[in-house]
Motif scaffolding. Structure first.
Motif, PDB file in Angstrom:
ATOM      1  N   SER A  33       0.800  -1.226   0.000  1.00 33.40           N
ATOM      2  CA  SER A  33       0.000   0.000   0.000  1.00 33.40           C
ATOM      3  C   SER A  33       0.833   1.277   0.000  1.00 33.40           C
ATOM      4  O   SER A  33       0.433   2.269  -0.601  1.00 33.40           O
ATOM      5  N   LYS A  34       1.994   1.280   0.645  1.00 33.01           N
ATOM      6  CA  LYS A  34       2.820   2.489   0.623  1.00 33.01           C
ATOM      7  C   LYS A  34       3.336   2.775  -0.780  1.00 33.01           C
ATOM      8  O   LYS A  34       3.385   3.926  -1.208  1.00 33.01           O
ATOM      9  N   LYS A  35       3.704   1.722  -1.499  1.00 35.61           N
ATOM     10  CA  LYS A  35       4.148   1.927  -2.882  1.00 35.61           C
ATOM     11  C   LYS A  35       2.968   2.308  -3.778  1.00 35.61           C
ATOM     12  O   LYS A  35       3.149   3.029  -4.761  1.00 35.61           O
ATOM     13  N   LEU A  36       1.766   1.845  -3.451  1.00 37.56           N
ATOM     14  CA  LEU A  36       0.590   2.254  -4.213  1.00 37.56           C
ATOM     15  C   LEU A  36       0.332   3.749  -4.057  1.00 37.56           C
ATOM     16  O   LEU A  36      -0.113   4.403  -5.004  1.00 37.56           O
ATOM     17  N   ASN A  37       0.611   4.283  -2.861  1.00 38.91           N
ATOM     18  CA  ASN A  37       0.477   5.722  -2.664  1.00 38.91           C
ATOM     19  C   ASN A  37       1.424   6.481  -3.581  1.00 38.91           C
ATOM     20  O   ASN A  37       1.069   7.510  -4.146  1.00 38.91           O
ATOM     21  N   VAL A  38       2.637   5.969  -3.751  1.00 40.86           N
ATOM     22  CA  VAL A  38       3.609   6.606  -4.637  1.00 40.86           C
ATOM     23  C   VAL A  38       3.185   6.414  -6.089  1.00 40.86           C
ATOM     24  O   VAL A  38       3.293   7.340  -6.904  1.00 40.86           O
ATOM     25  N   LEU A  39       2.698   5.230  -6.444  1.00 44.52           N
ATOM     26  CA  LEU A  39       2.249   4.976  -7.814  1.00 44.52           C
ATOM     27  C   LEU A  39       1.100   5.890  -8.217  1.00 44.52           C
ATOM     28  O   LEU A  39       0.982   6.268  -9.375  1.00 44.52           O
ATOM     29  N   SER A  40       0.264   6.242  -7.270  1.00 43.37           N
ATOM     30  CA  SER A  40      -0.880   7.099  -7.588  1.00 43.37           C
ATOM     31  C   SER A  40      -0.462   8.522  -7.947  1.00 43.37           C
ATOM     32  O   SER A  40      -1.271   9.282  -8.471  1.00 43.37           O
ATOM     33  N   LEU A  41       0.796   8.869  -7.703  1.00 44.42           N
ATOM     34  CA  LEU A  41       1.301  10.187  -8.086  1.00 44.42           C
ATOM     35  C   LEU A  41       1.571  10.295  -9.585  1.00 44.42           C
ATOM     36  O   LEU A  41       1.749  11.384 -10.098  1.00 44.42           O
ATOM     37  N   GLY A  42       1.648   9.160 -10.266  1.00 42.43           N
ATOM     38  CA  GLY A  42       1.900   9.172 -11.706  1.00 42.43           C
ATOM     39  C   GLY A  42       3.231   8.532 -12.036  1.00 42.43           C
ATOM     40  O   GLY A  42       4.069   8.276 -11.172  1.00 42.43           O
ATOM     41  N   ARG A  43       3.423   8.297 -13.332  1.00 40.32           N
ATOM     42  CA  ARG A  43       4.629   7.605 -13.803  1.00 40.32           C
ATOM     43  C   ARG A  43       5.901   8.381 -13.485  1.00 40.32           C
ATOM     44  O   ARG A  43       6.847   7.826 -12.936  1.00 40.32           O
ATOM     45  N   ASN A  44       5.944   9.653 -13.828  1.00 37.51           N
ATOM     46  CA  ASN A  44       7.173  10.428 -13.634  1.00 37.51           C
ATOM     47  C   ASN A  44       7.531  10.580 -12.160  1.00 37.51           C
ATOM     48  O   ASN A  44       8.686  10.402 -11.768  1.00 37.51           O
ATOM     49  N   ALA A  45       6.549  10.905 -11.341  1.00 42.11           N
ATOM     50  CA  ALA A  45       6.819  11.107  -9.912  1.00 42.11           C
ATOM     51  C   ALA A  45       7.218   9.805  -9.239  1.00 42.11           C
ATOM     52  O   ALA A  45       8.162   9.779  -8.431  1.00 42.11           O
ATOM     53  N   SER A  46       6.535   8.713  -9.558  1.00 39.91           N
ATOM     54  CA  SER A  46       6.867   7.446  -8.904  1.00 39.91           C
ATOM     55  C   SER A  46       8.235   6.934  -9.352  1.00 39.91           C
ATOM     56  O   SER A  46       8.981   6.385  -8.540  1.00 39.91           O
ATOM     57  N   THR A  47       8.585   7.133 -10.608  1.00 38.12           N
ATOM     58  CA  THR A  47       9.904   6.720 -11.086  1.00 38.12           C
ATOM     59  C   THR A  47      10.999   7.546 -10.425  1.00 38.12           C
ATOM     60  O   THR A  47      12.033   7.000 -10.012  1.00 38.12           O
ATOM     61  N   SER A  48      10.768   8.843 -10.289  1.00 36.76           N
ATOM     62  CA  SER A  48      11.784   9.685  -9.651  1.00 36.76           C
ATOM     63  C   SER A  48      11.900   9.415  -8.146  1.00 36.76           C
ATOM     64  O   SER A  48      12.934   9.694  -7.550  1.00 36.76           O
ATOM     65  N   LEU A  49      10.871   8.822  -7.559  1.00 36.42           N
ATOM     66  CA  LEU A  49      10.935   8.457  -6.142  1.00 36.42           C
ATOM     67  C   LEU A  49      11.433   7.029  -5.939  1.00 36.42           C
ATOM     68  O   LEU A  49      11.452   6.528  -4.820  1.00 36.42           O
ATOM     69  N   GLY A  50      11.821   6.353  -7.019  1.00 34.99           N
ATOM     70  CA  GLY A  50      12.459   5.059  -6.901  1.00 34.99           C
ATOM     71  C   GLY A  50      11.540   3.864  -6.973  1.00 34.99           C
ATOM     72  O   GLY A  50      11.937   2.749  -6.614  1.00 34.99           O
ATOM     73  N   VAL A  51      10.330   4.050  -7.445  1.00 37.01           N
ATOM     74  CA  VAL A  51       9.387   2.936  -7.570  1.00 37.01           C
ATOM     75  C   VAL A  51       9.272   2.576  -9.046  1.00 37.01           C
ATOM     76  O   VAL A  51       9.075   3.448  -9.895  1.00 37.01           O
ATOM     77  N   ASN A  52       9.405   1.296  -9.361  1.00 34.71           N
ATOM     78  CA  ASN A  52       9.256   0.821 -10.721  1.00 34.71           C
ATOM     79  C   ASN A  52       7.772   0.877 -11.080  1.00 34.71           C
ATOM     80  O   ASN A  52       6.982   0.029 -10.658  1.00 34.71           O
ATOM     81  N   HIS A  53       7.400   1.877 -11.863  1.00 35.74           N
ATOM     82  CA  HIS A  53       5.996   2.134 -12.149  1.00 35.74           C
ATOM     83  C   HIS A  53       5.352   0.998 -12.931  1.00 35.74           C
ATOM     84  O   HIS A  53       4.256   0.550 -12.592  1.00 35.74           O
ATOM     85  N   GLN A  54       6.006   0.525 -13.962  1.00 35.39           N
ATOM     86  CA  GLN A  54       5.424  -0.533 -14.782  1.00 35.39           C
ATOM     87  C   GLN A  54       5.219  -1.817 -13.981  1.00 35.39           C
ATOM     88  O   GLN A  54       4.165  -2.439 -14.047  1.00 35.39           O
ATOM     89  N   PHE A  55       6.207  -2.211 -13.196  1.00 31.98           N
ATOM     90  CA  PHE A  55       6.056  -3.396 -12.358  1.00 31.98           C
ATOM     91  C   PHE A  55       4.928  -3.201 -11.347  1.00 31.98           C
ATOM     92  O   PHE A  55       4.125  -4.108 -11.120  1.00 31.98           O
ATOM     93  N   GLY A  56       4.867  -2.034 -10.721  1.00 37.34           N
ATOM     94  CA  GLY A  56       3.835  -1.773  -9.717  1.00 37.34           C
ATOM     95  C   GLY A  56       2.437  -1.849 -10.283  1.00 37.34           C
ATOM     96  O   GLY A  56       1.525  -2.412  -9.650  1.00 37.34           O
ATOM     97  N   VAL A  57       2.245  -1.310 -11.480  1.00 36.06           N
ATOM     98  CA  VAL A  57       0.917  -1.343 -12.099  1.00 36.06           C
ATOM     99  C   VAL A  57       0.544  -2.777 -12.460  1.00 36.06           C
ATOM    100  O   VAL A  57      -0.577  -3.227 -12.191  1.00 36.06           O
ATOM    101  N   ILE A  58       1.473  -3.518 -13.049  1.00 39.23           N
ATOM    102  CA  ILE A  58       1.183  -4.908 -13.431  1.00 39.23           C
ATOM    103  C   ILE A  58       0.936  -5.769 -12.192  1.00 39.23           C
ATOM    104  O   ILE A  58       0.002  -6.580 -12.154  1.00 39.23           O
ATOM    105  N   TYR A  59       1.746  -5.590 -11.155  1.00 36.31           N
ATOM    106  CA  TYR A  59       1.583  -6.337  -9.905  1.00 36.31           C
ATOM    107  C   TYR A  59       0.211  -6.066  -9.288  1.00 36.31           C
ATOM    108  O   TYR A  59      -0.501  -6.987  -8.872  1.00 36.31           O
TER     109      TYR A  59
END
Length: 152
Positions: A33-59
């Motif tokens: 859920s914490k990474k989902l909070n970061v993913l909800s910020l969008g692709r650019n913001a989540s990538t710059s915060l160190g979260v793999n956006h594509q993996f997170g969305v697929i997961y």
């Protein structure tokens, strides 16, 4: 043994498989859920915060598809049920933190399924199909949201 649920039947034989699947999936979603909070910020913001956006969305989509497949196997297809739960949860939630939104959506989802069932069978003593009521209100909510946004 088969339990009658809203005009559909839930096969009790599936419960030993479905309950652990749902429990494990909910645990995995809450742990993420914490990474989902970061993913909800969008692709650019989540990538710059160190979260793999594509993996997170697929997961997340895989976990949600497990939950939807279990509910479809137990109760049957309810087209607007998920949309109604999500819409009502975000209307009722004062915060968008997924650690709080998930339990609230669980409670609202339970009320959406159990509420019409209770009123239909115990208050009105009717033997109608509860899924029709859920689909009716879900379709109305979908049209309201669609007309408010004025675009798909």
């Amino acid at each position: 043994m088969i339990h009658h649920f809203g005009g559909r039947f839930a096969e009790v034989a599936y419960f030993p498989i479905a309950i652990p699947m749902v429990g494990m999936t909910v645990w995995l979603i809450l742990a993420y859920s914490k990474k989902l909070n970061v993913l909800s910020l969008g692709r650019n913001a989540s990538t710059s915060l160190g979260v793999n956006h594509q993996f997170g969305v697929i997961y997340t989509l895989i976990l949600l598809s497990v939950l939807m497949s279990v509910s479809t196997a137990l109760v049957g297809p309810l087209t607007f049920y998920e949309f109604l739960v999500v819409t009502m949860t975000y209307q009722a939630a004062p915060i968008y933190d997924h650690r709080y939104v998930f339990p609230m959506s669980l409670a609202i989802g339970f009320l959406i399924l159990a509420g019409p069932y209770f009123f239909m069978y115990h208050v009105f003593r009717a033997q109608g199909v509860v899924s029709v009521i859920i689909e009716l209100f879900g379709g109305i909510a979908f049209l309201i949201v669609l007309l408010r946004k004025e675009t798909l």
